[in-house]
Motif scaffolding. Structure first.
Motif, PDB file in Angstrom:
ATOM      1  N   ASN A 378      -2.884  16.826  -0.144  1.00 29.05           N
ATOM      2  CA  ASN A 378      -3.918  16.360   0.752  1.00 29.05           C
ATOM      3  C   ASN A 378      -3.807  14.604   0.772  1.00 29.05           C
ATOM      4  O   ASN A 378      -4.053  14.073  -0.348  1.00 29.05           O
ATOM      5  N   VAL A 379      -2.878  14.246   1.758  1.00 23.75           N
ATOM      6  CA  VAL A 379      -2.479  12.792   1.739  1.00 23.75           C
ATOM      7  C   VAL A 379      -2.826  12.201   2.924  1.00 23.75           C
ATOM      8  O   VAL A 379      -2.240  12.792   4.261  1.00 23.75           O
ATOM      9  N   LEU A 380      -3.699  11.278   3.108  1.00 29.43           N
ATOM     10  CA  LEU A 380      -3.700  10.108   4.393  1.00 29.43           C
ATOM     11  C   LEU A 380      -2.812   9.306   4.710  1.00 29.43           C
ATOM     12  O   LEU A 380      -1.954   8.834   3.801  1.00 29.43           O
ATOM     13  N   PRO A 381      -2.284   9.263   6.014  1.00 33.95           N
ATOM     14  CA  PRO A 381      -1.431   8.479   6.506  1.00 33.95           C
ATOM     15  C   PRO A 381      -1.501   6.924   6.226  1.00 33.95           C
ATOM     16  O   PRO A 381      -0.892   6.048   6.187  1.00 33.95           O
ATOM     17  N   THR A 382      -2.831   6.574   5.752  1.00 38.08           N
ATOM     18  CA  THR A 382      -3.373   5.278   5.701  1.00 38.08           C
ATOM     19  C   THR A 382      -4.165   5.126   4.384  1.00 38.08           C
ATOM     20  O   THR A 382      -4.929   6.085   4.221  1.00 38.08           O
ATOM     21  N   SER A 383      -4.559   3.950   3.954  1.00 35.81           N
ATOM     22  CA  SER A 383      -5.581   3.833   2.790  1.00 35.81           C
ATOM     23  C   SER A 383      -6.816   3.242   3.521  1.00 35.81           C
ATOM     24  O   SER A 383      -6.833   2.610   4.365  1.00 35.81           O
ATOM     25  N   LEU A 384      -8.029   3.615   2.864  1.00 39.88           N
ATOM     26  CA  LEU A 384      -9.117   3.139   2.915  1.00 39.88           C
ATOM     27  C   LEU A 384      -9.250   1.501   2.836  1.00 39.88           C
ATOM     28  O   LEU A 384      -9.812   0.822   3.540  1.00 39.88           O
ATOM     29  N   PHE A 385      -8.487   1.030   1.820  1.00 35.64           N
ATOM     30  CA  PHE A 385      -8.699  -0.214   1.423  1.00 35.64           C
ATOM     31  C   PHE A 385      -8.249  -0.897   2.578  1.00 35.64           C
ATOM     32  O   PHE A 385      -8.769  -2.173   2.596  1.00 35.64           O
ATOM     33  N   ILE A 386      -7.200  -0.720   3.207  1.00 35.31           N
ATOM     34  CA  ILE A 386      -6.854  -1.593   4.369  1.00 35.31           C
ATOM     35  C   ILE A 386      -7.212  -1.086   5.956  1.00 35.31           C
ATOM     36  O   ILE A 386      -6.818  -1.667   6.760  1.00 35.31           O
TER      37      ILE A 386
END
Length: 747
Positions: A378-386
């Protein structure tokens, strides 16, 4: 499918000047993979590991001979009256991701006469010409070829070829007055002592120099080769094997398209593979097929990709921060070089669309789908932080909201299991299931897309008190497990039913996994005493249940919250009745919590997720109360409360209050405990704040770091403003809840 155990792979490099590669030499066969071998997408998933070892990894003997050649070139150039201060190896060779047959490498010569990035820019071409002339006087390397800002040497040993770029560069990691000469073997020591202050200074200097000489992004990436080498040294052997597989697939695609692979794009895929493993696995021994599916899934979402690391640079320094933010706000895909914030190696050159189509074809090929569902991380293509504040709602919808089809599958399966527990589990005994209640995030409507939790609380007739629950539940857990093992073999559910092997007499754990979707929910079955239902329903009955529980806690020293399962329905309704957008905010907070948890484990015991759910509800109640509100403001408020954890005293009076003794006295004692205090609205004995019980300080440190996140930046014209939290009190008193009772201490 043919005999997939015969043949070798086709692979080929491209050379190139620094930053953007040029066309490389013609395609070469790595050693005859095309003869009798299928394309990689036809290799069965369970054979991928064997494929890597048999056909992609170079032999250790060849690599040792290549090492000797690289050392020989380094020694020869050192002895040629060139001011070589030190050397470093980069490219696939330096990163230890060399493919068998044909691969790329870089030999960076740190020149003593380069005192700055500007020196390198102005004098590199002239120095390359001198180096080329030196090499042409060496019989073995006389065929070296100059290509603008690089010099290429082809090393060949027993069928293993490395196209080695020779790059003279400025060394920003060593003091300018240093007179050291580093060998290739010790090049990593160049970055020893590369602390935060020196990092900021170096990257500030890099940005200033690039502006002065109008350098292209990534033009000075070679200067940070030692950091790149250190970055890849941290990762286990199998991650690099996965990289080999991804790179080989990329080269197969390029061969079909009749184009040469790009060094920069190949490096982007290496970093994407590292990112997939870091975010989704982190185990040294993992299933290669799961890793491949994850990387292909990310490639499919290339238009959303934004991948970066802050191991060498970060957001603290203003200049570096602005450079980094400029990159992170740029058009996707973004894959930043972890050693050079100016270098977006994922910049689209037209390859992503073609590769996305190829990734989809392999991802859904029969060979890679040899199981149902085909598992991936389960890996998102972008980070919540950015993620910018105005895109948080989209982030939740795209990445955190569970699939409706999966939720329906789970509901159907859970209903079947609940019906079995109520009607069949104890049909041959005197034990009756009074009711089976669904709890946890799935029942509350706050489940995340993957790995959420849910409870099925089974209220049993023999459990007639809290004490009997404590003494007898272990035997009921064992009986329920035995019955469920038989039951699941007779059912054709749309989900897989996997009982945990862990022994926990207080709870029976199992996982429901979709057969068609890559989603899952972890369930706990918990036998419980029906503290509310065995009396007449109503508020008076509830108070009696609480009084009994408080008396037991006082007399026997039972830990607070021990019997919270008895009040599962109240916990569920407290959250379930809330507005949809508040549940979205809870999902966002839980996702943030999971990021923190993964970063810290096993170093610390963080507060339970339920504490963060309650904190989120409290923030919304006190700060907004509206059905439609700004998600960024809500998220910012929750983090603000986490930072102020040492002051928190939060409770609700929806199910219990200060009117009746001994509840009043007990509650006054509870809210005078060491902060933080967050009382379970369904169970007055449950303090989810816990005082010193959990490591709130670590969560607060993370929250404080997150205040610099793009989540809290709001664009206003050409400028950016910070999102402000709602005004929320950190302390509640009985008076603030309308009880008009003022304890003498601690409030």
């Amino acid at each position: 499918m043919g005999n997939w155990l015969g043949g070798q792979s086709s692979a080929g490099p491209s050379g190139g000047s620094l930053g953007e590669p040029s066309a490389g030499p013609p395609w070469r066969s790595s050693d005859g993979l095309s003869g009798g071998w299928p394309d990689l997408p036809a290799v069965p998933a369970h054979k991928l590991k064997d494929f890597i070892h048999a056909k992609l990894k170079p032999s250790e003997e060849c690599l040792k001979l290549i090492d000797q050649d690289v050392d020989a070139i380094s020694d020869f150039l050192r002895s040629s009256e060139l001011p070589v201060r030190g050397v470093a190896t980069g490219g696939s060779y330096g990163r230890e991701t060399v493919l068998r047959g044909y691969s790329d490498g870089t030999l960076v010569l740190f020149m003593g006469n380069f005192r700055s990035f500007r020196d390198q820019k102005e004098n590199q071409r002239e120095l390359l010409s001198v180096i080329e002339q030196r090499l042409k006087h060496h019989k073995k390397y006389s065929t070296s070829v100059s290509l603008g800002h690089t010099l290429e040497v082809l090393l060949s040993v027993h069928g293993q070829e490395i196209l080695l770029q020779v790059l003279p560069a400025f060394d920003p990691l060593s003091p300018a007055d240093s007179d050291r000469h580093q060998s290739r073997a010790s090049c990593c020591s160049l970055s020893a002592g590369f602390g935060e202050d020196s990092s900021s200074r170096i990257y500030r200097d890099l940005k200033r120099s690039m502006d002065q000489v109008r350098a292209a992004p990534g033009e000075f990436a070679a200067c940070f080769t030692t950091l790149q080498q250190r970055f890849f040294q941290r990762y286990p052997r199998r991650v690099k094997e996965l990289i080999l597989l991804v790179k080989h697939w990329y080269q197969e695609c390029q061969e079909k398209w009749m184009t040469s692979p790009s060094r920069r794009f190949s490096y982007a895929l290496e970093l994407l593979t590292v990112y997939a493993w870091e975010q989704g696995c982190q185990d040294e021994d993992f299933d290669i097929a799961e890793g491949v599916r994850t990387v292909l899934g990310l490639i499919k979402q290339s238009s959303k990709l934004c991948v970066y690391w802050i191991v060498n640079y970060g957001f603290d320094d203003v200049t570096v921060r602005n450079t980094l933010l400029c990159q992170l706000r740029s058009q996707r895909p973004v894959i930043l070089d972890p050693t050079d914030p100016t270098n977006n190696v994922g910049k689209d050159n037209g390859s992503w669309q073609l590769l996305t189509e190829a990734a989809q074809a392999w991802l859904y090929s029969p060979s890679l789908n040899d199981m149902s569902p085909a598992q991936c991380w389960n890996v998102l293509p972008t980070s919540l932080f950015i993620t910018p504040s105005h895109l948080l709602d989209t982030f939740i919808k795209d990445f955190l909201q569970p699939n409706e089809k999966f939720l329906e599958q789970i509901r159907k399966a859970v209903n079947i299991i609940c019906e079995f527990l109520k009607n069949n589990c104890f049909k041959d005994s005197s034990t009756k299931v009074l009711k089976a209640v669904k709890g946890g995030s799935t029942a509350k409507g706050t489940a995340l897309k993957n790995g959420s939790d849910a409870d099925i609380v089974v209220f049993l007739s023999p459990l007639k008190s809290y004490d009997s629950q404590n003494k007898e539940r272990a035997s009921f857990v064992q009986e329920i497990q035995r019955q469920l093992e038989v039951f699941r073999k007779t059912q054709e559910l749309e989900v897989k039913f996997e009982i945990s092997k862990w022994k926990a007499p207080r709870v029976l754990s199992f996982t429901l996994k979709s057969r068609s979707l890559n989603e899952s929910v972890d369930f706990d079955v918990l036998p419980a005493y029906d503290a509310l239902g065995q009396r007449h329903p109503g508020f008076t009955s509830r108070l009696e249940a609480y009084k009994d529980l408080i008396a037991l806690c006082k007399s026997s020293g039972v830990k607070g919250g021990e019997f919270s399962t008895c009040f599962t329905e109240l916990q569920r309704e407290f959250i379930k009745s809330r507005p949809t957008k508040l549940k979205s905010l809870i999902r966002l907070v839980k996702h943030w919590y999971k990021q923190c948890e993964r970063k810290m484990k096993p170093k610390a015991s963080l507060p339970p997720k339920y504490a963060l759910e309650l904190l989120t509800v409290y923030a919304w109640e006190q700060g907004s109360g509206m059905n439609d509100f700004n998600i960024a403001e809500g998220f910012r408020t929750v983090l603000d409360l986490v930072i102020k954890y040492q002051q928190l005293c939060i409770f609700w009076t929806v199910n219990y209050n200060f009117k009746d003794e001994p509840i009043r006295t007990f509650l006054l004692t509870q809210i005078q405990k060491k902060r933080p205090v967050i009382l379970d609205p369904a169970d007055p004995t449950g303090d989810l704040g816990g005082g010193d019980r959990w490591c709130w300080h670590l969560l607060a440190e993370e929250a404080n770091e997150w205040l610099s996140s793009l989540c809290f930046e709001l664009q206003s014209g050409d400028s950016w403003q910070r999102v402000q939290p709602w005004k929320v009190p950190v302390v509640q008193t009985p008076g603030s809840c309308g009880a008009h009772i003022y304890p003498t201490v601690g409030i």
